[in-house]
Design an enzyme around this catalytic site. Structure first.
Site, PDB file in Angstrom:
ATOM      1  N   LYS A  45       0.866  -1.173   0.000  1.00 25.08           N
ATOM      2  CA  LYS A  45       0.000   0.000   0.000  1.00 25.08           C
ATOM      3  C   LYS A  45       0.908   1.230   0.000  1.00 25.08           C
ATOM      4  CE  LYS A  45      -3.505   2.725   0.424  1.00 25.08           C
ATOM      5  NZ  LYS A  45      -4.438   2.926  -0.705  1.00 25.08           N
ATOM      6  N   LEU A  73      -5.810   7.343   0.441  1.00 22.75           N
ATOM      7  CA  LEU A  73      -4.523   6.876   0.980  1.00 22.75           C
ATOM      8  C   LEU A  73      -4.556   6.452   2.454  1.00 22.75           C
ATOM      9  CD1 LEU A  73      -1.789   9.199  -0.687  1.00 22.75           C
ATOM     10  CD2 LEU A  73      -2.348   6.824  -1.245  1.00 22.75           C
ATOM     11  N   CYS A 131      -1.968   9.740  -7.067  1.00 21.22           N
ATOM     12  CA  CYS A 131      -3.194   9.435  -6.315  1.00 21.22           C
ATOM     13  C   CYS A 131      -4.273  10.474  -6.615  1.00 21.22           C
ATOM     14  CB  CYS A 131      -2.947   9.384  -4.813  1.00 21.22           C
ATOM     15  SG  CYS A 131      -4.483   8.941  -3.962  1.00 21.22           S
ATOM     16  N   SER A 195      -5.574   4.661 -11.349  1.00 23.07           N
ATOM     17  CA  SER A 195      -6.982   4.764 -11.752  1.00 23.07           C
ATOM     18  C   SER A 195      -7.188   6.006 -12.623  1.00 23.07           C
ATOM     19  CB  SER A 195      -7.891   4.934 -10.531  1.00 23.07           C
ATOM     20  OG  SER A 195      -7.316   4.460  -9.367  1.00 23.07           O
ATOM     21  N   GLY A 249      -7.099  -2.765 -15.864  1.00 23.61           N
ATOM     22  CA  GLY A 249      -8.041  -3.588 -16.615  1.00 23.61           C
ATOM     23  C   GLY A 249      -7.607  -5.024 -16.848  1.00 23.61           C
ATOM     24  N   THR A 271      -8.321  -4.099  -9.423  1.00 26.91           N
ATOM     25  CA  THR A 271      -9.751  -4.395  -9.251  1.00 26.91           C
ATOM     26  C   THR A 271     -10.055  -5.894  -9.269  1.00 26.91           C
ATOM     27  OG1 THR A 271     -10.331  -2.271 -10.256  1.00 26.91           O
ATOM     28  CG2 THR A 271     -12.036  -3.976 -10.249  1.00 26.91           C
TER      29      THR A 271
HETATM   30  C1  FMN Z   1      -9.062   0.171  -3.532  1.00 26.32           C
HETATM   31  C2  FMN Z   1      -7.937   0.732  -4.344  1.00 26.32           C
HETATM   32  C3  FMN Z   1      -6.874   1.350  -3.693  1.00 26.32           C
HETATM   33  C4  FMN Z   1      -5.799   1.856  -4.439  1.00 26.32           C
HETATM   34  N1  FMN Z   1      -4.746   2.416  -3.775  1.00 26.32           N
HETATM   35  C5  FMN Z   1      -3.626   2.774  -4.474  1.00 26.32           C
HETATM   36  C6  FMN Z   1      -2.461   3.218  -3.802  1.00 26.32           C
HETATM   37  O1  FMN Z   1      -2.403   3.290  -2.569  1.00 26.32           O
HETATM   38  N2  FMN Z   1      -1.380   3.546  -4.550  1.00 26.32           N
HETATM   39  C7  FMN Z   1      -1.380   3.466  -5.921  1.00 26.32           C
HETATM   40  O2  FMN Z   1      -0.344   3.756  -6.540  1.00 26.32           O
HETATM   41  N3  FMN Z   1      -2.479   3.040  -6.593  1.00 26.32           N
HETATM   42  C8  FMN Z   1      -3.589   2.690  -5.901  1.00 26.32           C
HETATM   43  N4  FMN Z   1      -4.681   2.209  -6.580  1.00 26.32           N
HETATM   44  C9  FMN Z   1      -4.670   2.112  -8.051  1.00 26.32           C
HETATM   45  C10 FMN Z   1      -4.298   0.710  -8.491  1.00 26.32           C
HETATM   46  O3  FMN Z   1      -2.980   0.377  -8.066  1.00 26.32           O
HETATM   47  C11 FMN Z   1      -4.376   0.566 -10.037  1.00 26.32           C
HETATM   48  O4  FMN Z   1      -3.443   1.447 -10.624  1.00 26.32           O
HETATM   49  C12 FMN Z   1      -5.768   0.876 -10.586  1.00 26.32           C
HETATM   50  O5  FMN Z   1      -6.783   0.344  -9.780  1.00 26.32           O
HETATM   51  C13 FMN Z   1      -5.917   0.323 -12.013  1.00 26.32           C
HETATM   52  O6  FMN Z   1      -5.799  -1.077 -12.048  1.00 26.32           O
HETATM   53  P1  FMN Z   1      -7.086  -2.067 -12.158  1.00 26.32           P
HETATM   54  O7  FMN Z   1      -7.801  -1.697 -13.427  1.00 26.32           O
HETATM   55  O8  FMN Z   1      -6.491  -3.452 -12.199  1.00 26.32           O
HETATM   56  O9  FMN Z   1      -7.904  -1.822 -10.955  1.00 26.32           O
HETATM   57  C14 FMN Z   1      -5.795   1.728  -5.860  1.00 26.32           C
HETATM   58  C15 FMN Z   1      -6.877   1.108  -6.496  1.00 26.32           C
HETATM   59  C16 FMN Z   1      -7.939   0.605  -5.773  1.00 26.32           C
HETATM   60  C17 FMN Z   1      -9.074  -0.079  -6.503  1.00 26.32           C
END
Ligand code: FMN
Length: 311
Positions: A45, A73, A131, A195, A249, A271
């Site tokens: 995290k 965060l 973030c 995201s 994705g 996700t």
């Molecule tokens: C619940 C949640 C918490 C996240 N926390 C962080 C984080 O602390 N640091 C970070 O760099 N990205 C964070 N992200 C972004 C993810 O690392 C990732 O870049 C983003 O969800 C896209 O990937 P996915 O399509 O597989 O979800 C978070 C995403 C989610 C869903």
């Protein structure tokens, strides 16, 4: 024999798949579950200088095509994660890991990184410049001048392997401008993408999450085309010494295959890991291996970056 082994800099990984920061990585218990799964590594995290509770709940929701979140965060403070990765690195046959970090100001970021520099940590650092969910704080890497200043100062004292987690960019000129800045620094990698910031999902007549009146970061199916575009755009523009981690994705072996085809050396899952749990790594690895076998590829090098264009 098909292999999904990979390297980032001088670090080797038995599998190119791992969690994305923020998913399954808040506590030692969650990190240990990823470490013991088929994943090739874990990232923690994002740790800040001090522990943070994050935004009010509900702050995450699954949707038909992925997820929306505005966690803000929440984390146990960077030292919690630094202590854990240092503990693991001394164990025989330990996997290599990524420590995700950022301060709530550039000064805090430098305080954290100076402390990591002074520590015995020997692994990789992922500096989170993207973030979208802290009220009042913009995504750092959308501000090119600030990003350049932060990196310039970081590399004046930081000598350990460091990469950056980027927000998605949506304009060719921004890819060019961002890449010109990143190419000035000895980055180990860039991770594309965080995201898509500040989306809004509506169900019946109401938003899905509480913070920021429902605005939150979008992940999952929605963002794969944007993620692939960012992976490939930076793969084409960055010095070959700066490797790409592909995130966004990924929920099947085919999705991971596409990220690698666009240039990714490692692939992170957010996700879909949240929805399926750590056994997802076994499934996606098997699916990726099947695609490689079918196509006659033995290693990631056989197809990494080899995306075909229309004649
Ligand atoms: C619940 C949640 C918490 C996240 N926390 C962080 C984080 O602390 N640091 C970070 O760099 N990205 C964070 N992200 C972004 C993810 O690392 C990732 O870049 C983003 O969800 C896209 O990937 P996915 O399509 O597989 O979800 C978070 C995403 C989610 C869903």
């Amino acid at each position: 024999m098909v292999s999904t082994r990979t390297t980032i800099g001088s670090f080797q990984f038995d599998n190119c798949l791992m969690n994305a920061a923020g998913v399954y990585c808040m506590t030692r218990e969650e990190l240990a579950a990823i470490d013991q799964s088929a994943a090739g590594s874990f990232v923690t995290k994002t740790g800040t200088l001090k522990e943070r509770p994050g935004n009010p709940e509900p702050r995450y929701a699954d949707t038909a095509l992925g997820s929306i979140n505005s966690m803000g965060l929440p984390n146990l403070g960077y030292h919690y994660y630094l202590d854990y990765v240092m503990e693991l690195q001394d164990r025989p046959k330990s996997k290599n890991h990524f420590l995700s970090l950022v301060g709530m100001s550039p000064e805090e970021t430098h305080t954290i990184l100076k402390s990591v520099e002074a520590s015995d940590y020997k692994g990789l650092v992922e500096l989170n410049l993207s973030c979208p969910n802290v009220p009042g704080k913009p995504q750092i890497a959308y501000d090119f001048e600030t990003t350049d200043q932060i990196l310039s100062e970081v590399f004046s004292y930081f000598t350990k392997p460091l990469g950056i987690k980027l927000p998605p960019y949506f304009d060719i000129v921004h890819f060019d401008q961002a890449a010109a800045i990143f190419n000035k620094y000895p980055l180990a990698f860039v991770n594309c993408v965080n995201s898509i910031g500040n989306g809004l999902v509506v169900e019946d007549e109401t938003v899905l999450i509480k913070p920021k009146n429902g605005f939150g970061g979008i992940g999952g199916d929605y963002i794969k085309p944007t993620a692939l575009a960012n992976v490939h755009a930076f793969y084409k523009r960055l010095n070959p010494s700066i490797q790409i981690i592909g995130t966004g994705g990924v929920k099947t072996g085919r999705d991971a295959f596409e990220h690698i085809l666009c240039g990714a050396s490692m692939v992170q899952i957010g996700t879909a890991l949240h929805q399926e749990g750590p056994q997802i790594f076994e499934r996606i690895t098997k699916e990726l291996e099947e695609i490689m076998t079918e196509k006659g590829y033995e290693s990631l090098e056989d197809f990494r970056g080899k995306l075909n264009y229309k004649a």
